[in-house]
Design a protein around this motif. Structure first.
Motif, PDB file in Angstrom:
ATOM      1  N   LEU A   1      -0.586  -2.489  -4.754  1.00 26.57           N
ATOM      2  CA  LEU A   1      -0.244  -3.584  -5.661  1.00 26.57           C
ATOM      3  C   LEU A   1      -0.406  -4.880  -4.879  1.00 26.57           C
ATOM      4  O   LEU A   1       0.330  -5.133  -3.927  1.00 26.57           O
ATOM      5  CB  LEU A   1       1.189  -3.432  -6.165  1.00 26.57           C
ATOM      6  CG  LEU A   1       1.671  -4.487  -7.165  1.00 26.57           C
ATOM      7  CD1 LEU A   1       0.914  -4.374  -8.490  1.00 26.57           C
ATOM      8  CD2 LEU A   1       3.174  -4.350  -7.405  1.00 26.57           C
ATOM      9  N   ASP A   2      -1.389  -5.699  -5.288  1.00 32.70           N
ATOM     10  CA  ASP A   2      -1.811  -6.834  -4.473  1.00 32.70           C
ATOM     11  C   ASP A   2      -1.640  -8.174  -5.153  1.00 32.70           C
ATOM     12  O   ASP A   2      -2.137  -8.388  -6.267  1.00 32.70           O
ATOM     13  CB  ASP A   2      -3.312  -6.722  -4.138  1.00 32.70           C
ATOM     14  CG  ASP A   2      -3.634  -5.543  -3.257  1.00 32.70           C
ATOM     15  OD1 ASP A   2      -2.697  -4.949  -2.714  1.00 32.70           O
ATOM     16  OD2 ASP A   2      -4.828  -5.222  -3.119  1.00 32.70           O
ATOM     17  N   THR A   3      -0.980  -9.072  -4.452  1.00 35.81           N
ATOM     18  CA  THR A   3      -1.113 -10.482  -4.797  1.00 35.81           C
ATOM     19  C   THR A   3      -2.496 -10.932  -4.330  1.00 35.81           C
ATOM     20  O   THR A   3      -2.918 -10.592  -3.224  1.00 35.81           O
ATOM     21  CB  THR A   3      -0.028 -11.318  -4.081  1.00 35.81           C
ATOM     22  OG1 THR A   3       1.252 -10.915  -4.566  1.00 35.81           O
ATOM     23  CG2 THR A   3      -0.230 -12.806  -4.323  1.00 35.81           C
TER      24      THR A   3
ATOM     25  N   GLY B   1      -4.460  -0.923  -8.123  1.00 41.27           N
ATOM     26  CA  GLY B   1      -5.529   0.068  -8.104  1.00 41.27           C
ATOM     27  C   GLY B   1      -5.810   0.472  -6.665  1.00 41.27           C
ATOM     28  O   GLY B   1      -4.929   0.348  -5.814  1.00 41.27           O
ATOM     29  N   PRO B   2      -7.048   0.877  -6.366  1.00 45.64           N
ATOM     30  CA  PRO B   2      -8.095   1.079  -7.365  1.00 45.64           C
ATOM     31  C   PRO B   2      -8.065   2.496  -7.910  1.00 45.64           C
ATOM     32  O   PRO B   2      -7.659   3.433  -7.228  1.00 45.64           O
ATOM     33  CB  PRO B   2      -9.365   0.865  -6.542  1.00 45.64           C
ATOM     34  CG  PRO B   2      -9.001   1.370  -5.176  1.00 45.64           C
ATOM     35  CD  PRO B   2      -7.536   1.072  -4.988  1.00 45.64           C
TER      36      PRO B   2
ATOM     37  N   ALA C   1       4.689   3.938 -11.130  1.00 52.74           N
ATOM     38  CA  ALA C   1       5.236   4.443  -9.870  1.00 52.74           C
ATOM     39  C   ALA C   1       5.508   3.272  -8.926  1.00 52.74           C
ATOM     40  O   ALA C   1       6.344   3.361  -8.021  1.00 52.74           O
ATOM     41  CB  ALA C   1       4.253   5.416  -9.220  1.00 52.74           C
ATOM     42  N   PHE C   2       4.798   2.147  -9.160  1.00 54.19           N
ATOM     43  CA  PHE C   2       5.022   0.925  -8.384  1.00 54.19           C
ATOM     44  C   PHE C   2       5.936  -0.039  -9.138  1.00 54.19           C
ATOM     45  O   PHE C   2       6.864  -0.603  -8.571  1.00 54.19           O
ATOM     46  CB  PHE C   2       3.680   0.231  -8.096  1.00 54.19           C
ATOM     47  CG  PHE C   2       2.985   0.732  -6.870  1.00 54.19           C
ATOM     48  CD1 PHE C   2       2.915  -0.043  -5.722  1.00 54.19           C
ATOM     49  CD2 PHE C   2       2.391   1.985  -6.846  1.00 54.19           C
ATOM     50  CE1 PHE C   2       2.284   0.416  -4.578  1.00 54.19           C
ATOM     51  CE2 PHE C   2       1.754   2.460  -5.716  1.00 54.19           C
ATOM     52  CZ  PHE C   2       1.701   1.674  -4.569  1.00 54.19           C
TER      53      PHE C   2
ATOM     54  N   TYR D   1       0.835  -1.203   0.000  1.00 57.78           N
ATOM     55  CA  TYR D   1       0.000   0.000   0.000  1.00 57.78           C
ATOM     56  C   TYR D   1       0.868   1.252   0.000  1.00 57.78           C
ATOM     57  O   TYR D   1       1.845   1.351   0.754  1.00 57.78           O
ATOM     58  CB  TYR D   1      -0.906   0.028   1.234  1.00 57.78           C
ATOM     59  CG  TYR D   1      -2.208  -0.740   1.062  1.00 57.78           C
ATOM     60  CD1 TYR D   1      -3.432  -0.105   1.246  1.00 57.78           C
ATOM     61  CD2 TYR D   1      -2.212  -2.080   0.716  1.00 57.78           C
ATOM     62  CE1 TYR D   1      -4.631  -0.800   1.102  1.00 57.78           C
ATOM     63  CE2 TYR D   1      -3.389  -2.784   0.563  1.00 57.78           C
ATOM     64  CZ  TYR D   1      -4.601  -2.128   0.757  1.00 57.78           C
ATOM     65  OH  TYR D   1      -5.778  -2.818   0.601  1.00 57.78           O
ATOM     66  N   GLY D   2       0.478   2.220  -0.830  1.00 55.94           N
ATOM     67  CA  GLY D   2       1.163   3.504  -0.856  1.00 55.94           C
ATOM     68  C   GLY D   2       0.322   4.571  -0.170  1.00 55.94           C
ATOM     69  O   GLY D   2      -0.534   4.281   0.656  1.00 55.94           O
TER      70      GLY D   2
END
Length: 503
Positions: free
Chosen positions: A303-305, A317-318, A378-379, A288-289
């Motif tokens: 960015l999620d697994t 996202g989202p 950015a990720f 999480y950012g």
């Protein structure tokens, strides 16, 4: 039109995680009560609870920076994070109880262990994250959290994010391995299968069109068969409105004073899903950012697994958007028809105070796929457009109400609205919703059945050992709960995740 009328003890509206949880709790507490469920769609867990309509984060406040605000004196307030974490621990205990009693099986079908991380860039953000880490890591709820601002260590933790990255400003992350990915759609379906086995009447393709009080204090619902158009009347002593964004309209139709001066603001969401298996394999965490300035908390980039249908996926996202629908399968007239004489000034005040949010949503709606890719980069600096597809997520309806903070205050989180006599309750709001479902439904039980709570307390404590206690004040209990729930839900890395077999 049909004049057929049925009577029941409890009616639950909507077949999502909230009604599934409340129905399951009540069946354990009072097995003899007759419970009926009405859902307008063809199956359970198809709106907000569906696995493709939410982030699947087991919200324990391990990585969500919006739960830990920086105070004017520079210190970090973690009180909201503590509250959210304790609520998630309640959910974990209840799920463990269900698994231990073989009421649901195969926990790996709905929950997986997954590191939770927070990632920031820039000198000020890194300083904030370090203070946050120091405040949280000293708390027994967040033991095991690590901090690093060393790019080499971050390369070990998040290689996909760090690969080909130009580190021209400070960068840091926290990591805790006790996070989870939760498939709330699968869990919802499991719970409804259990309720069906307990003779709960579950009726799909049945839309509740109206609700009104009867002379004896019960509630009468007009329920329309979506296929045939036939309307039937059903009455109950207690009604729970758990229809996601659709709950507001039914709350308004109930006419209870507690439902006045409340409005809703719908926010839609879009995720990007990676279709390249090689890329998916390089990332194993929820990262999480920080939210953009003016963005709602639900729009924090991450960015999620994910584990969906026994397959590892990668989502980013989202991206927020706007639709006047209150449900993904709702009507374009939902927002307009929710405006009433009693909430008009509340909604106008909210609009005037949230112009930056409106501007942000307009900007998000106008984003091209390439602009979304820029945010993704950015990720993942080397992300390729052809590796990513767009998926529309669920609708969220943020509550708008008059509070001590002022008229037309936009609320974030979930909120239970109930009649003074406890005969009806509705759930409004959004994240962290599903993760805190058990705590929220216990709130419904305490508000609506106060005359039974003392009698039910021993059973509630059997299901949730920490019930009535502050985990913060009982660090030994925290350790016991962490150990037992991890074992039962197969969340320890050394445990083989083998499916149980039914007998």
């Amino acid at each position: 039109m049909s004049n057929r009328q049925t009577k029941t003890d409890v009616i639950l509206i909507g077949a999502g995680i909230m009604t599934a949880t409340l129905g399951t709790l009540l069946k354990e507490l009072v097995p003899d009560w007759k419970i009926t469920v009405f859902e307008k769609l063809a199956s359970a867990g198809e709106e907000s609870s569906n696995e493709w309509n939410n982030a699947g984060t087991g919200h324990a406040a391990l990585c969500e920076l919006n739960y830990t605000s920086e105070k004017p004196d520079g210190s970090v307030d973690i009180s909201k994070a503590i509250n959210v974490n304790e609520q998630f621990q309640v959910s974990m205990q209840f799920w463990s109880y269900l698994v231990n009693r073989n009421l649901i099986r195969n926990p790996q079908d709905f929950i997986m262990p997954l590191p939770h991380m927070s990632l920031v860039q820039g000198e000020n953000n890194v300083a904030y994250l370090k203070k946050r880490f120091e405040a949280m890591s000293n708390n027994p709820l967040f033991q095991g959290m690590e901090f690093s601002d060393d790019p080499k260590k971050l390369m070990e933790w998040i290689p996909l994010i760090m690969k080909d990255r130009s580190v021209n400003e400070p960068i840091a992350a926290t990591k805790i391995d006790t996070g989870t990915d939760v498939n709330f759609g699968a869990l919802t379906r499991m719970l409804f299968d259990h309720l069906k086995s307990k003779k709960v009447g579950i009726h799909y393709k049945q839309q509740v069109n109206d609700i009104k009080r009867t002379s004896d204090g019960s509630w009468e619902l007009k329920v329309k068969n979506v296929d045939s158009g036939k309307v039937e009347n059903h009455t109950a002593k207690f009604v729970f409105i758990g229809g996601g964004g659709g709950s507001l309209h039914l709350l308004q139709k109930s006419g209870i004073p507690e439902g006045k001066h409340i409005g809703g603001f719908p926010i839609s969401g879009i995720f990007m899903v990676c279709n390249n298996k090689d890329v998916v394999a390089q990332h194993h965490a929820k990262v999480y950012g920080k939210a953009a300035v003016g963005a709602p908390p639900m729009s924090v980039p991450h960015l999620d697994t994910r584990f969906i249908d026994n397959k590892k996926s990668l989502l980013f996202g989202p991206f927020a958007g706007f639709s006047p629908k209150f449900l993904k399968t709702g009507s374009m007239m939902d927002l307009i028809t929710s405006v009433k004489a009693d909430n008009l000034t509340t909604l106008l005040a909210a609009g005037a105070k949230n112009l930056s949010l409106t501007t942000y949503l307009i900007q998000q709606v106008m984003l091209s796929k390439e602009k979304r890719m820029e945010e993704l980069r950015a990720f993942i600096p080397n992300a390729k457009s052809e590796d990513w597809d767009l998926v529309v997520a669920g609708q969220r309806v943020q509550v708008i109400k008059d509070t001590a903070a002022g008229k037309g205050t936009l609320q974030f989180g979930t909120e239970v609205v109930s009649a003074s006599d406890g005969s009806i309750a509705a759930l409004l709001g959004a994240s962290p919703g599903a993760s805190t479902a058990v705590s929220v439904m216990l709130e419904v039980i305490n508000k609506c059945f106060p005359q039974h709570v003392k009698e039910w307390e021993p059973k509630i404590k059997e299901m949730i050992p920490s019930y009535g206690l502050s985990l913060m004040k009982n660090p030994e209990l925290i350790r016991e709960i962490h150990t037992s729930t991890a074992r039962t839900l197969v969340l320890n890395s050394e445990q083989p995740r083998v499916k149980q077999t039914s007998f």
